[in-house]
Design an enzyme around this catalytic site. Structure first.
Site, PDB file in Angstrom:
ATOM      1  N   ILE A 197      13.619   7.042   5.996  1.00 49.43           N
ATOM      2  CA  ILE A 197      12.591   6.016   5.832  1.00 49.43           C
ATOM      3  C   ILE A 197      13.090   4.651   6.283  1.00 49.43           C
ATOM      4  CG2 ILE A 197      11.052   4.846   4.189  1.00 49.43           C
ATOM      5  CD1 ILE A 197      10.393   7.813   4.435  1.00 49.43           C
TER       6      ILE A 197
ATOM      7  N   ARG B  81      11.779  -4.540   8.413  1.00 46.56           N
ATOM      8  CA  ARG B  81      10.618  -4.258   7.555  1.00 46.56           C
ATOM      9  C   ARG B  81       9.369  -4.820   8.233  1.00 46.56           C
ATOM     10  NH1 ARG B  81      12.064  -4.113   1.239  1.00 46.56           N
ATOM     11  NH2 ARG B  81      10.327  -2.659   1.321  1.00 46.56           N
ATOM     12  N   PRO B  82       8.963  -4.167   9.351  1.00 46.77           N
ATOM     13  CA  PRO B  82       7.808  -4.654  10.123  1.00 46.77           C
ATOM     14  C   PRO B  82       6.507  -4.499   9.338  1.00 46.77           C
ATOM     15  CG  PRO B  82       8.517  -2.511  10.915  1.00 46.77           C
ATOM     16  CD  PRO B  82       9.529  -2.936   9.896  1.00 46.77           C
ATOM     17  N   ILE B  83       5.471  -5.198   9.808  1.00 48.41           N
ATOM     18  CA  ILE B  83       4.150  -5.055   9.169  1.00 48.41           C
ATOM     19  C   ILE B  83       3.081  -4.745  10.215  1.00 48.41           C
ATOM     20  CG2 ILE B  83       4.701  -6.571   7.211  1.00 48.41           C
ATOM     21  CD1 ILE B  83       3.008  -8.750   8.632  1.00 48.41           C
ATOM     22  N   ASP B  84       3.495  -4.148  11.333  1.00 45.24           N
ATOM     23  CA  ASP B  84       2.541  -3.864  12.420  1.00 45.24           C
ATOM     24  C   ASP B  84       1.401  -2.941  11.985  1.00 45.24           C
ATOM     25  OD1 ASP B  84       4.908  -2.076  12.376  1.00 45.24           O
ATOM     26  OD2 ASP B  84       3.711  -0.916  13.765  1.00 45.24           O
TER      27      ASP B  84
ATOM     28  N   ASP C  91      13.650   5.878  -2.684  1.00 46.25           N
ATOM     29  CA  ASP C  91      14.067   4.966  -3.758  1.00 46.25           C
ATOM     30  C   ASP C  91      14.957   5.652  -4.786  1.00 46.25           C
ATOM     31  OD1 ASP C  91      10.944   3.083  -3.846  1.00 46.25           O
ATOM     32  OD2 ASP C  91      12.637   3.088  -2.466  1.00 46.25           O
TER      33      ASP C  91
ATOM     34  N   CYS D 244      13.805  -6.199  -0.533  1.00 46.90           N
ATOM     35  CA  CYS D 244      15.154  -5.628  -0.453  1.00 46.90           C
ATOM     36  C   CYS D 244      15.614  -5.546   1.007  1.00 46.90           C
ATOM     37  CB  CYS D 244      15.167  -4.225  -1.040  1.00 46.90           C
ATOM     38  SG  CYS D 244      14.984  -4.221  -2.816  1.00 46.90           S
TER      39      CYS D 244
ATOM     40  N   ARG E 111       8.567  -8.234  -1.093  1.00 48.54           N
ATOM     41  CA  ARG E 111       7.828  -7.474  -0.087  1.00 48.54           C
ATOM     42  C   ARG E 111       6.342  -7.404  -0.383  1.00 48.54           C
ATOM     43  NH1 ARG E 111       8.097  -5.464   5.004  1.00 48.54           N
ATOM     44  NH2 ARG E 111       7.119  -3.443   5.220  1.00 48.54           N
TER      45      ARG E 111
ATOM     46  N   ARG F 295      14.672  -7.212 -10.928  1.00 47.42           N
ATOM     47  CA  ARG F 295      13.359  -7.265 -10.261  1.00 47.42           C
ATOM     48  C   ARG F 295      12.507  -6.063 -10.633  1.00 47.42           C
ATOM     49  NH1 ARG F 295      13.624  -6.729  -4.375  1.00 47.42           N
ATOM     50  NH2 ARG F 295      11.423  -6.445  -4.784  1.00 47.42           N
TER      51      ARG F 295
ATOM     52  N   LYS G 273       6.458  -0.279 -11.185  1.00 48.99           N
ATOM     53  CA  LYS G 273       6.540  -1.534 -10.431  1.00 48.99           C
ATOM     54  C   LYS G 273       5.655  -1.462  -9.188  1.00 48.99           C
ATOM     55  CE  LYS G 273       9.999  -2.299  -7.414  1.00 48.99           C
ATOM     56  NZ  LYS G 273       9.589  -2.728  -6.066  1.00 48.99           N
ATOM     57  N   ASN G 274       5.766  -0.368  -8.422  1.00 45.91           N
ATOM     58  CA  ASN G 274       5.094  -0.326  -7.121  1.00 45.91           C
ATOM     59  C   ASN G 274       3.590  -0.079  -7.213  1.00 45.91           C
ATOM     60  OD1 ASN G 274       7.508  -0.984  -5.992  1.00 45.91           O
ATOM     61  ND2 ASN G 274       8.016   1.095  -5.339  1.00 45.91           N
TER      62      ASN G 274
HETATM   63  C1  EPZ Z   1       7.261   0.664  -0.442  1.00 46.04           C
HETATM   64  O1  EPZ Z   1       7.746  -0.227   0.533  1.00 46.04           O
HETATM   65  C2  EPZ Z   1       8.095   0.417  -1.685  1.00 46.04           C
HETATM   66  N1  EPZ Z   1       7.925  -0.964  -2.120  1.00 46.04           N
HETATM   67  C3  EPZ Z   1       9.568   0.692  -1.396  1.00 46.04           C
HETATM   68  O2  EPZ Z   1      10.237   0.610  -2.652  1.00 46.04           O
HETATM   69  C4  EPZ Z   1       9.732   2.122  -0.877  1.00 46.04           C
HETATM   70  O3  EPZ Z   1      11.075   2.302  -0.471  1.00 46.04           O
HETATM   71  C5  EPZ Z   1       8.803   2.368   0.310  1.00 46.04           C
HETATM   72  O4  EPZ Z   1       7.430   2.035  -0.031  1.00 46.04           O
HETATM   73  C6  EPZ Z   1       8.822   3.832   0.748  1.00 46.04           C
HETATM   74  O5  EPZ Z   1       8.412   4.641  -0.329  1.00 46.04           O
HETATM   75  C7  EPZ Z   1       6.780  -1.293  -2.754  1.00 46.04           C
HETATM   76  O6  EPZ Z   1       5.914  -0.468  -2.973  1.00 46.04           O
HETATM   77  C8  EPZ Z   1       6.657  -2.731  -3.186  1.00 46.04           C
HETATM   78  P1  EPZ Z   1       6.570   1.582   3.833  1.00 46.04           P
HETATM   79  P2  EPZ Z   1       6.905  -0.473   1.901  1.00 46.04           P
HETATM   80  O7  EPZ Z   1       5.560   0.698   4.444  1.00 46.04           O
HETATM   81  O8  EPZ Z   1       5.474  -0.353   1.612  1.00 46.04           O
HETATM   82  C9  EPZ Z   1       7.974   1.397   8.363  1.00 46.04           C
HETATM   83  C10 EPZ Z   1      11.715  -0.183  -4.266  1.00 46.04           C
HETATM   84  O9  EPZ Z   1      12.928  -0.014  -4.413  1.00 46.04           O
HETATM   85  N2  EPZ Z   1       6.832   0.498   8.551  1.00 46.04           N
HETATM   86  O10 EPZ Z   1       6.154   2.874   3.220  1.00 46.04           O
HETATM   87  O11 EPZ Z   1       7.432  -1.719   2.513  1.00 46.04           O
HETATM   88  C11 EPZ Z   1       9.057   0.792   7.490  1.00 46.04           C
HETATM   89  O12 EPZ Z   1       9.930  -0.018   8.263  1.00 46.04           O
HETATM   90  C12 EPZ Z   1      11.176  -0.455  -2.873  1.00 46.04           C
HETATM   91  O13 EPZ Z   1      10.858  -0.124  -5.186  1.00 46.04           O
HETATM   92  C13 EPZ Z   1       6.500   0.100   9.850  1.00 46.04           C
HETATM   93  O14 EPZ Z   1       7.165   0.477  10.821  1.00 46.04           O
HETATM   94  O15 EPZ Z   1       7.408   0.775   2.740  1.00 46.04           O
HETATM   95  C14 EPZ Z   1       9.731   2.019   6.929  1.00 46.04           C
HETATM   96  O16 EPZ Z   1      10.637   2.520   7.893  1.00 46.04           O
HETATM   97  C15 EPZ Z   1      12.266  -0.530  -1.826  1.00 46.04           C
HETATM   98  N3  EPZ Z   1       5.431  -0.728  10.024  1.00 46.04           N
HETATM   99  C16 EPZ Z   1       8.580   3.016   6.782  1.00 46.04           C
HETATM  100  O17 EPZ Z   1       7.533   2.533   7.629  1.00 46.04           O
HETATM  101  C17 EPZ Z   1       4.666  -1.159   8.974  1.00 46.04           C
HETATM  102  O18 EPZ Z   1       3.683  -1.903   9.205  1.00 46.04           O
HETATM  103  C18 EPZ Z   1       8.020   3.148   5.374  1.00 46.04           C
HETATM  104  O19 EPZ Z   1       7.717   1.843   4.922  1.00 46.04           O
HETATM  105  C19 EPZ Z   1       5.017  -0.748   7.669  1.00 46.04           C
HETATM  106  C20 EPZ Z   1       6.091   0.089   7.485  1.00 46.04           C
END
Ligand code: EPZ
Length: 429
Positions: free
Chosen positions: A330, A122-125, A308, A117, A93, A400, A22-23
């Site tokens: 995480i 879930r910031p995007i900074d 996950d 989820c 997401r 999903r 999926k990812n």
């Molecule tokens: C991906 O989410 C996966 N989703 C998630 O899987 C997975 O839990 C996660 O990576 C960690 O492996 C998809 O790939 C669609 P991150 P993502 O950016 O990219 C913080 C599932 O069940 N962060 O690696 O959103 C964030 O808050 C899903 O398949 C910032 O602070 O995760 C988190 O604490 C659930 N600023 C950490 O980083 C940002 O701009 C890791 O998030 C981005 C993230």
């Protein structure tokens, strides 16, 4: 409301074939927008997140043909819009990959702030940091993200403040067609990052280092699709079935997987006393005939233990011969599912990012919620080993990300039905 009804206990035995990741797929589908041409993808999981992404791409002008439910031909020659509807993109997401994929092709891109989820903030900074360093201007207002550029993006050095799968993917997407060289430091190393880079390189991109914490992207003029690209097997789906085999004291061979991607899960299962054997380069056999040893987990970016897989492993830990600890490093809110396991008789105490899990003799069936995708999978696993009929509500979360999950579990000896439930009541009273 719809529900899954899991009749337990049972032992899983037999073979299960894992679907595409999926990812990886939710990044590779938008990556096809970098090409003004036709891309041919195989091993695409038939799940609702992908069907949603197909709707988004079609709304932008993509022509998409399903050769089979897992093989797609995506023609982005006539994509004319870079404004993805709030209704479509706010649902999950991974819609934020449209920013990195569309900003090369259009000067103005608009998507909603991503959904997904409920795992806490879930910031995007970091996504914004990467795109702005490449020369885009980003504005977040009224629930939308607006990305604009006045000229072609320029390669640069991006050093992420923290390891982020999504931000790493977006930085790769945005820099592939930029002018010059981009380096990404403190990059995520998940298998799906490597899959995205391999897909782009198969069309003429110049990306090296994917899978390490430093990725180098040398911008190219354009991409030219060639042969069909097959998406990697889903590491988390494979891990989910490995844990289900162990919890039910079964004997299951997981086919169409990549054992290397499963190493952090295999290592932890072996610590718990589970028998895990690499049967071939694409299959793993999981057996268990006693209660698991107690173990502890701290979720970390790959190749650490995947977040996950945290809920699923908590079910196994609940059946152990001692007490274990789970630290979720995480996400800041990924223990809601433990309330549901407590209803089934588990003994779990959570304190912030830590859960203390005391092993118990057995779980008992109860009506439970799927709080998110992986928590929903954990509820199925708990139902497989619990005495009685476990009813799982909010199953849309599970659908999903898991293709044919009932057929796969029932082919291994489970007895799970998908039913409509007329009761409107709130299970939490
Ligand atoms: C991906 O989410 C996966 N989703 C998630 O899987 C997975 O839990 C996660 O990576 C960690 O492996 C998809 O790939 C669609 P991150 P993502 O950016 O990219 C913080 C599932 O069940 N962060 O690696 O959103 C964030 O808050 C899903 O398949 C910032 O602070 O995760 C988190 O604490 C659930 N600023 C950490 O980083 C940002 O701009 C890791 O998030 C981005 C993230």
């Amino acid at each position: 409301m719809e529900k899954f009804v899991v009749n337990g206990p049972c032992r899983l035995n037999g073979e299960v074939k894992i679907s595409g990741a999926k990812n990886a797929a939710v990044a590779i589908l938008p990556a096809t927008l970098l090409v003004k041409g036709v891309c041919h993808l195989d091993n695409v999981p038939d799940i609702s997140d992908i069907r949603e992404y197909v709707k988004i791409l079609k709304s932008l002008g993509s022509k998409i043909t399903y050769v089979t439910k897992n093989e797609l031909i995506i023609d982005n020659t006539n994509v004319t819009s870079a404004i993805a509807s709030y209704d479509l993109t706010s649902k999950f997401r991974a819609s934020y990959y449209l920013l990195g994929a569309l900003i090369n092709r259009f000067d103005d891109v608009q998507i909603s702030l991503p959904g997904g989820c409920n795992l806490g903030a879930r910031p995007i900074d970091q996504h914004i940091k990467a795109l702005e360093k490449l020369g885009a201007t980003i504005e977040v207002k009224r629930g939308n993200v607006y990305a604009t550029k006045k000229s072609k993006l320029i390669g640069t050095n991006i050093f992420f403040d923290l390891v982020s799968v999504g931000a790493t993917m977006n930085a790769i997407l945005a820099s592939t067609l930029a002018n010059g060289v981009t380096t990404i430091d403190n990059a995520a190393k998940e298998p799906h990052i490597v899959d995205l880079a391999n897909f782009l390189n198969s069309m003429g991109a110049n990306i090296t280092g994917a899978g390490t914490d430093t990725i180098k992207i040398t911008g190219v003029e354009k991409l030219v699709p060639n042969s069909i690209y097959s998406i990697i097997p889903d590491q988390i789906e494979a891990g989910t079935f490995m844990v289900a085999a162990a919890v039910t004291k079964g004997d299951v061979t997981i086919k169409n997987c990549i054992p290397k991607h499963l190493e952090p899960i295999t290592a932890k299962l072996k610590e718990a006393g589970v028998l895990v054997d690499e049967v071939s380069e694409s299959s793993i056999r999981v057996r268990m005939n006693t209660a698991p040893n107690a173990f502890s987990i701290k979720t970390m970016p790959y190749p650490g233990f995947p977040t996950d897989m945290q809920p699923q492993m908590c079910v196994l830990l609940s059946m152990c011969t001692g007490t274990g600890i789970i630290v979720e490093s995480i996400w800041n809110s990924r223990f809601q599912y433990t309330d549901e396991l407590l209803k089934m008789g588990a003994d779990i105490a959570t304190h912030g990012s830590t859960a203390i899990v005391k092993g118990i003799e057995k779980l008992y069936a109860a009506p439970v919620f799927a709080h998110d995708l992986r928590a929903g999978a954990a509820m199925i696993i708990a139902g497989l080993v619990a005495e009685g009929k476990t009813e799982i509500y909010h199953i849309y979360h599970i659908l999903r990300g898991y293709e044919n999950i009932l057929e796969k579990f029932n082919s291994l000896g489970a007895n799970i039905t998908h039913e409509k439930d007329d009761s409107e009541g709130d299970l939490n009273g």
